[in-house]
Design a protein around this motif. Sequence first.
Motif, PDB file in Angstrom:
ATOM      1  N   ASN A  20      14.577 -13.525  29.275  1.00 49.72           N
ATOM      2  CA  ASN A  20      13.484 -13.048  28.430  1.00 49.72           C
ATOM      3  C   ASN A  20      12.293 -14.004  28.468  1.00 49.72           C
ATOM      4  OD1 ASN A  20      15.062 -10.888  27.538  1.00 49.72           O
ATOM      5  ND2 ASN A  20      16.016 -12.133  25.974  1.00 49.72           N
ATOM      6  N   GLY A  21      12.557 -15.216  28.836  1.00 46.65           N
ATOM      7  CA  GLY A  21      11.527 -16.243  28.917  1.00 46.65           C
ATOM      8  C   GLY A  21      12.148 -17.419  29.622  1.00 46.65           C
ATOM      9  N   ILE A  22      11.401 -18.479  29.808  1.00 43.99           N
ATOM     10  CA  ILE A  22      11.934 -19.630  30.526  1.00 43.99           C
ATOM     11  C   ILE A  22      13.108 -20.218  29.746  1.00 43.99           C
ATOM     12  CG2 ILE A  22      11.423 -21.942  31.382  1.00 43.99           C
ATOM     13  CD1 ILE A  22       8.544 -21.055  31.786  1.00 43.99           C
ATOM     14  N   GLY A  23      14.294 -20.114  30.335  1.00 41.61           N
ATOM     15  CA  GLY A  23      15.485 -20.674  29.717  1.00 41.61           C
ATOM     16  C   GLY A  23      16.044 -19.875  28.562  1.00 41.61           C
ATOM     17  N   VAL A  24      15.548 -18.653  28.345  1.00 44.33           N
ATOM     18  CA  VAL A  24      16.038 -17.811  27.244  1.00 44.33           C
ATOM     19  C   VAL A  24      16.661 -16.560  27.837  1.00 44.33           C
ATOM     20  CG1 VAL A  24      15.439 -16.535  25.153  1.00 44.33           C
ATOM     21  CG2 VAL A  24      14.243 -18.664  25.703  1.00 44.33           C
ATOM     22  N   TYR A  25      17.927 -16.315  27.546  1.00 44.27           N
ATOM     23  CA  TYR A  25      18.654 -15.200  28.141  1.00 44.27           C
ATOM     24  C   TYR A  25      19.276 -14.312  27.066  1.00 44.27           C
ATOM     25  CZ  TYR A  25      18.281 -18.254  32.189  1.00 44.27           C
ATOM     26  OH  TYR A  25      17.794 -19.068  33.179  1.00 44.27           O
ATOM     27  N   SER A  26      19.412 -13.053  27.373  1.00 44.74           N
ATOM     28  CA  SER A  26      20.083 -12.134  26.460  1.00 44.74           C
ATOM     29  C   SER A  26      21.077 -11.284  27.236  1.00 44.74           C
ATOM     30  CB  SER A  26      19.070 -11.226  25.747  1.00 44.74           C
ATOM     31  OG  SER A  26      18.342 -10.439  26.682  1.00 44.74           O
ATOM     32  N   GLU A  27      22.200 -11.002  26.602  1.00 44.79           N
ATOM     33  CA  GLU A  27      23.243 -10.207  27.223  1.00 44.79           C
ATOM     34  C   GLU A  27      22.795  -8.755  27.314  1.00 44.79           C
ATOM     35  OE1 GLU A  27      28.068  -9.510  26.759  1.00 44.79           O
ATOM     36  OE2 GLU A  27      26.902 -10.246  25.057  1.00 44.79           O
ATOM     37  N   VAL A  28      22.988  -8.128  28.464  1.00 43.70           N
ATOM     38  CA  VAL A  28      22.581  -6.739  28.641  1.00 43.70           C
ATOM     39  C   VAL A  28      23.746  -5.827  28.991  1.00 43.70           C
ATOM     40  CG1 VAL A  28      20.215  -7.298  29.282  1.00 43.70           C
ATOM     41  CG2 VAL A  28      21.950  -7.128  31.064  1.00 43.70           C
ATOM     42  N   CYS A  29      24.849  -6.376  29.452  1.00 44.60           N
ATOM     43  CA  CYS A  29      25.987  -5.541  29.831  1.00 44.60           C
ATOM     44  C   CYS A  29      27.285  -6.313  29.670  1.00 44.60           C
ATOM     45  CB  CYS A  29      25.840  -5.066  31.281  1.00 44.60           C
ATOM     46  SG  CYS A  29      27.204  -4.011  31.840  1.00 44.60           S
TER      47      CYS A  29
END
Length: 221
Positions: A121-130
């Motif tokens: 989502n941004g530098i070093g920011v992640y979100s689970e999608v599956c």
Amino acid sequence: MKTITRLKPMQAIEESLKGDTGVCIVGCGTCATMCRTGGHEQVAAMADALRRMGKVVTGAMVIPTACDEMSAEAVNENRDAFNDAGAILVMACAFGVQTIAASIEKPVAPALDTLFIGKENGIGVYSEVCRQCGECVLDDTGGICPVTSCHKGLLNGPCGGTNNGKCEIDREKDCAWTLIYRRLDRLGRLDRMKKIHPPKNYQAVPRPGKIAVESGRGETQ
């Protein structure tokens, strides 16, 4: 899409390498590099940390993709470093660890914990999608996954705690079902909200997972 990983506590890594003096470190140039858990900088830092533990680092490398055939090529190209090691420390996802393990007859230890498949989502920011649950409902939810977007994984609308479109567990996070409602409204498909989904079948995907696809027909068996 990336496999999201995080570094294990150094105490756990030290315990997994107990009794092994020589260690070869292998990082991954794709997902682990992007997560900053297995790129060149992290591999170099790990090498320094192992030396401070009294380990002999026989080799430290980052291969392009740890989970494909490049692993076997890397082993062959760095045969001396691998042969001199008592164990291989892999700074990649669990798939990469298993791929390295299949490429050489040496004890292999994971330096990372594999968390989920996600997006940046941004530098070093992640979100689970599956979550790879085996029962995709995205057709009824406007392409927004309630299993991963909702903290409670609710399949039939929001809980009673949602307030002004925010999640009761994380007040900074939009309620997944508010987002689903708005998306379906824009698409003119609010009737999909009336569909009742049965309780989640957590055995929909066999474990360990395995599937065979018939060549040329696109059918599974």
